[in-house]
Motif scaffolding. Structure first.
Motif, PDB file in Angstrom:
ATOM      1  N   PHE A 162       8.090  69.734 -46.782  1.00 24.99           N
ATOM      2  CA  PHE A 162       6.788  69.798 -47.449  1.00 24.99           C
ATOM      3  C   PHE A 162       7.009  70.257 -48.887  1.00 24.99           C
ATOM      4  CE2 PHE A 162       5.994  69.745 -43.001  1.00 24.99           C
ATOM      5  CZ  PHE A 162       4.795  69.078 -42.840  1.00 24.99           C
ATOM      6  N   LYS A 163       6.954  69.301 -49.803  1.00 19.35           N
ATOM      7  CA  LYS A 163       7.268  69.559 -51.212  1.00 19.35           C
ATOM      8  C   LYS A 163       6.165  70.380 -51.874  1.00 19.35           C
ATOM      9  CE  LYS A 163       8.484  66.162 -53.789  1.00 19.35           C
ATOM     10  NZ  LYS A 163       8.571  64.819 -54.410  1.00 19.35           N
ATOM     11  N   VAL A 164       6.515  71.573 -52.341  1.00 16.93           N
ATOM     12  CA  VAL A 164       5.539  72.405 -53.047  1.00 16.93           C
ATOM     13  C   VAL A 164       5.731  72.318 -54.555  1.00 16.93           C
ATOM     14  CG1 VAL A 164       5.337  73.980 -51.088  1.00 16.93           C
ATOM     15  CG2 VAL A 164       6.984  74.486 -52.915  1.00 16.93           C
ATOM     16  N   VAL A 165       6.680  71.487 -54.985  1.00 16.34           N
ATOM     17  CA  VAL A 165       6.941  71.273 -56.401  1.00 16.34           C
ATOM     18  C   VAL A 165       6.957  69.771 -56.667  1.00 16.34           C
ATOM     19  CG1 VAL A 165       9.441  71.401 -56.011  1.00 16.34           C
ATOM     20  CG2 VAL A 165       8.553  71.753 -58.311  1.00 16.34           C
ATOM     21  N   ASP A 166       6.397  69.369 -57.799  1.00 15.91           N
ATOM     22  CA  ASP A 166       6.348  67.950 -58.157  1.00 15.91           C
ATOM     23  C   ASP A 166       7.648  67.593 -58.870  1.00 15.91           C
ATOM     24  OD1 ASP A 166       5.625  65.380 -58.687  1.00 15.91           O
ATOM     25  OD2 ASP A 166       4.220  65.873 -60.305  1.00 15.91           O
ATOM     26  N   ASP A 167       8.646  67.230 -58.100  1.00 19.19           N
ATOM     27  CA  ASP A 167       9.976  66.958 -58.640  1.00 19.19           C
ATOM     28  C   ASP A 167      10.495  65.662 -58.015  1.00 19.19           C
ATOM     29  OD1 ASP A 167      12.602  66.827 -59.431  1.00 19.19           O
ATOM     30  OD2 ASP A 167      13.133  68.863 -58.809  1.00 19.19           O
ATOM     31  N   ALA A 168      10.487  64.580 -58.816  1.00 23.41           N
ATOM     32  CA  ALA A 168      10.870  63.267 -58.304  1.00 23.41           C
ATOM     33  C   ALA A 168      12.343  63.191 -57.945  1.00 23.41           C
ATOM     34  CB  ALA A 168      10.541  62.194 -59.339  1.00 23.41           C
TER      35      ALA A 168
ATOM     36  N   CYS B 122       1.831  69.994 -52.823  1.00 20.38           N
ATOM     37  CA  CYS B 122       1.729  70.821 -54.030  1.00 20.38           C
ATOM     38  C   CYS B 122       0.386  71.539 -54.161  1.00 20.38           C
ATOM     39  CB  CYS B 122       1.959  69.973 -55.276  1.00 20.38           C
ATOM     40  SG  CYS B 122       3.642  69.376 -55.476  1.00 20.38           S
ATOM     41  N   PHE B 123      -0.688  70.876 -53.693  1.00 18.99           N
ATOM     42  CA  PHE B 123      -2.039  71.435 -53.853  1.00 18.99           C
ATOM     43  C   PHE B 123      -2.293  71.857 -55.301  1.00 18.99           C
ATOM     44  CE2 PHE B 123      -1.311  71.978 -49.295  1.00 18.99           C
ATOM     45  CZ  PHE B 123      -2.515  71.552 -48.759  1.00 18.99           C
ATOM     46  N   GLY B 124      -2.019  70.950 -56.232  1.00 16.08           N
ATOM     47  CA  GLY B 124      -2.315  71.244 -57.636  1.00 16.08           C
ATOM     48  C   GLY B 124      -1.115  71.616 -58.470  1.00 16.08           C
TER      49      GLY B 124
ATOM     50  N   LYS C 243       0.588  77.088 -58.128  1.00 20.97           N
ATOM     51  CA  LYS C 243      -0.868  77.058 -58.278  1.00 20.97           C
ATOM     52  C   LYS C 243      -1.511  77.429 -56.945  1.00 20.97           C
ATOM     53  CE  LYS C 243      -0.575  75.286 -62.468  1.00 20.97           C
ATOM     54  NZ  LYS C 243      -0.891  76.088 -63.660  1.00 20.97           N
ATOM     55  N   ILE C 244      -2.515  78.285 -57.000  1.00 19.62           N
ATOM     56  CA  ILE C 244      -3.165  78.753 -55.778  1.00 19.62           C
ATOM     57  C   ILE C 244      -4.646  78.389 -55.842  1.00 19.62           C
ATOM     58  CG2 ILE C 244      -3.591  80.714 -54.256  1.00 19.62           C
ATOM     59  CD1 ILE C 244      -1.321  82.183 -55.729  1.00 19.62           C
ATOM     60  N   LYS C 245      -5.068  77.503 -54.959  1.00 19.43           N
ATOM     61  CA  LYS C 245      -6.480  77.114 -54.903  1.00 19.43           C
ATOM     62  C   LYS C 245      -7.220  78.008 -53.919  1.00 19.43           C
ATOM     63  CE  LYS C 245      -6.009  72.247 -56.177  1.00 19.43           C
ATOM     64  NZ  LYS C 245      -6.393  70.858 -55.833  1.00 19.43           N
ATOM     65  N   ASP C 246      -8.529  78.040 -54.062  1.00 20.44           N
ATOM     66  CA  ASP C 246      -9.347  78.857 -53.150  1.00 20.44           C
ATOM     67  C   ASP C 246      -9.150  78.413 -51.702  1.00 20.44           C
ATOM     68  OD1 ASP C 246     -10.302  80.337 -55.261  1.00 20.44           O
ATOM     69  OD2 ASP C 246     -12.172  79.208 -55.457  1.00 20.44           O
ATOM     70  N   GLU C 247      -8.964  77.093 -51.497  1.00 22.69           N
ATOM     71  CA  GLU C 247      -8.765  76.596 -50.130  1.00 22.69           C
ATOM     72  C   GLU C 247      -7.458  77.122 -49.541  1.00 22.69           C
ATOM     73  OE1 GLU C 247      -7.391  72.422 -49.664  1.00 22.69           O
ATOM     74  OE2 GLU C 247      -7.852  72.230 -51.795  1.00 22.69           O
ATOM     75  N   ASN C 248      -6.425  77.326 -50.391  1.00 20.56           N
ATOM     76  CA  ASN C 248      -5.167  77.906 -49.920  1.00 20.56           C
ATOM     77  C   ASN C 248      -5.362  79.342 -49.459  1.00 20.56           C
ATOM     78  OD1 ASN C 248      -3.701  76.327 -52.782  1.00 20.56           O
ATOM     79  ND2 ASN C 248      -3.728  75.498 -50.723  1.00 20.56           N
ATOM     80  N   ILE C 249      -6.128  80.103 -50.225  1.00 18.97           N
ATOM     81  CA  ILE C 249      -6.397  81.505 -49.882  1.00 18.97           C
ATOM     82  C   ILE C 249      -7.160  81.585 -48.573  1.00 18.97           C
ATOM     83  CG2 ILE C 249      -7.519  83.647 -50.631  1.00 18.97           C
ATOM     84  CD1 ILE C 249      -7.157  82.596 -53.538  1.00 18.97           C
ATOM     85  N   ARG C 250      -8.193  80.729 -48.436  1.00 18.67           N
ATOM     86  CA  ARG C 250      -8.988  80.738 -47.198  1.00 18.67           C
ATOM     87  C   ARG C 250      -8.107  80.415 -45.999  1.00 18.67           C
ATOM     88  NH1 ARG C 250     -12.979  78.301 -50.461  1.00 18.67           N
ATOM     89  NH2 ARG C 250     -12.267  76.219 -49.856  1.00 18.67           N
ATOM     90  N   PHE C 251      -7.250  79.403 -46.142  1.00 23.99           N
ATOM     91  CA  PHE C 251      -6.389  79.019 -45.022  1.00 23.99           C
ATOM     92  C   PHE C 251      -5.441  80.165 -44.644  1.00 23.99           C
ATOM     93  CE2 PHE C 251      -2.423  77.526 -43.245  1.00 23.99           C
ATOM     94  CZ  PHE C 251      -2.848  76.727 -42.207  1.00 23.99           C
ATOM     95  N   ILE C 252      -4.787  80.764 -45.617  1.00 21.07           N
ATOM     96  CA  ILE C 252      -3.824  81.843 -45.358  1.00 21.07           C
ATOM     97  C   ILE C 252      -4.506  83.024 -44.674  1.00 21.07           C
ATOM     98  CG2 ILE C 252      -2.416  83.605 -46.510  1.00 21.07           C
ATOM     99  CD1 ILE C 252      -1.692  81.399 -48.576  1.00 21.07           C
ATOM    100  N   ASN C 253      -5.680  83.395 -45.163  1.00 19.36           N
ATOM    101  CA  ASN C 253      -6.387  84.538 -44.577  1.00 19.36           C
ATOM    102  C   ASN C 253      -6.891  84.229 -43.172  1.00 19.36           C
ATOM    103  OD1 ASN C 253      -5.890  86.052 -46.853  1.00 19.36           O
ATOM    104  ND2 ASN C 253      -7.914  85.757 -47.758  1.00 19.36           N
TER     105      ASN C 253
END
Length: 302
Positions: free
Chosen positions: A195-201, A222-224, A228-238
């Motif tokens: 699961f690539k969390v960095v945009d690296d071709a 990457c989710f952005g 980068k941390i989106k609100d949806e990432n925080i909700r999922f983790i919590n």
């Protein structure tokens, strides 16, 4: 002192979901209180092979950003092994602010020397590495993220008899070493998803080289963008911690698990699949993430 394999197997915990998929997580985050998750295994042979050569005045040098799990892990490994360490840190503006950064403060308390360089200098790590190797001829210079052939060999130890019964093996991908090790040494019938969390071709080719051609599927997570941390990432983790009692950090494992749940909802995995996700640690990064979120008046990671 050499790094040692843990005496007890790393626990595998089932994640009970209302689905016909069996989901599990291997708690590599529990391997060591300071050298977390996959970082322990990526450093295992790098440091042990180096020390077995009995180098004069041993010295570990590596690279990382402001909240790097790798910097934290190398500093802790150096402290544990009695080796001096040097971290080349991206961002010269941090030179007078490192005391406000929990990761860099942790590294300093472990005795790591910090050298801050500009982003332009950091982009040319090959030149930096050559310069450092000339200046410190006896030093072991470990690449950013710890990914090299010895790291891939160390990741093999994340696999054992307990992991053989799973159809899918999943891990977050930053520099590619962990997914390469899993793909290279897993069972032939197992499918590996990174699961690539960095945009690296360049990651696909890098993983292909490290795995000697073993098949591995990389999925954008990457989710952005990296870090980068989106609100949806925080909700999922919590929500994940509240439901299952397992903490996740927002850069790697949090994004991986969120994407795994999305794939399950989309029917990506065939019925009755057994899916194993590797918790690669990095929980030290939560404190730094929360400092940034607090400044933005956003919800925090619990």
């Amino acid at each position: 002192m050499l790094l040692k394999a843990p005496a007890e197997p790393i626990p595998i915990q089932e994640i009970p979901i209302q689905n016909n998929i069996k989901l599990f997580i291997k708690r590599e985050d529990l391997i060591h209180p300071q050298i977390s998750g996959n970082k322990y295994w990526k450093l295992f042979y790098n440091i042990n092979n180096y020390l077995e050569k009995n180098p004069e005045n041993p010295y570990l040098i590596t690279f990382g950003g402001a909240y790097s799990n790798h910097i934290a892990a190398v500093s802790a490994a150096g402290s544990l092994s009695g080796i001096q360490t040097l971290g080349i840190i991206r961002g010269e503006e941090l030179e007078h602010k490192w005391r406000d950064n929990p990761t860099l403060l942790f590294a300093k308390r472990n005795g790591m020397n910090l050298k801050f360089v500009t982003r332009e200098e950091y982009r040319h790590k090959e030149k930096l590495t050559e310069f450092l190797q000339n200046e410190f001829s006896n030093a072991l210079i470990i690449p950013e993220g710890g990914t090299n052939e010895e790291a891939v060999a160390g990741v093999k130890m994340m696999l054992n008899d307990q992991t053989k019964d799973f159809d899918y093996l999943c891990t977050a991908v930053g520099t590619g070493g962990t997914v390469a090790g899993i793909a290279k040494f897993c069972e032939e019938n197992q499918k590996v998803i990174g699961f690539k969390v960095v945009d690296d071709a360049s990651l696909e080719n890098k993983v292909l080289e490290l795995t000697s051609g073993r098949n591995c599927n990389l999925i954008d997570s990457c989710f952005g963008g990296y870090g980068k941390i989106k609100d949806e990432n925080i909700r999922f983790i919590n929500d994940f911690k509240e439901k299952y009692g397992i903490p996740l950090e927002p850069v790697y494992t949090g994004k991986m698990m969120q994407k795994v749940f999305e794939l399950i909802d989309e029917g990506y995995f065939p019925e009755n699949s057994r899916v194993l996700c590797f918790h690669t640690g990095g929980l030290q990064g939560i404190e730094g993430a929360n400092l940034l979120l607090e400044k933005q008046n956003r919800n925090l990671i619990i």
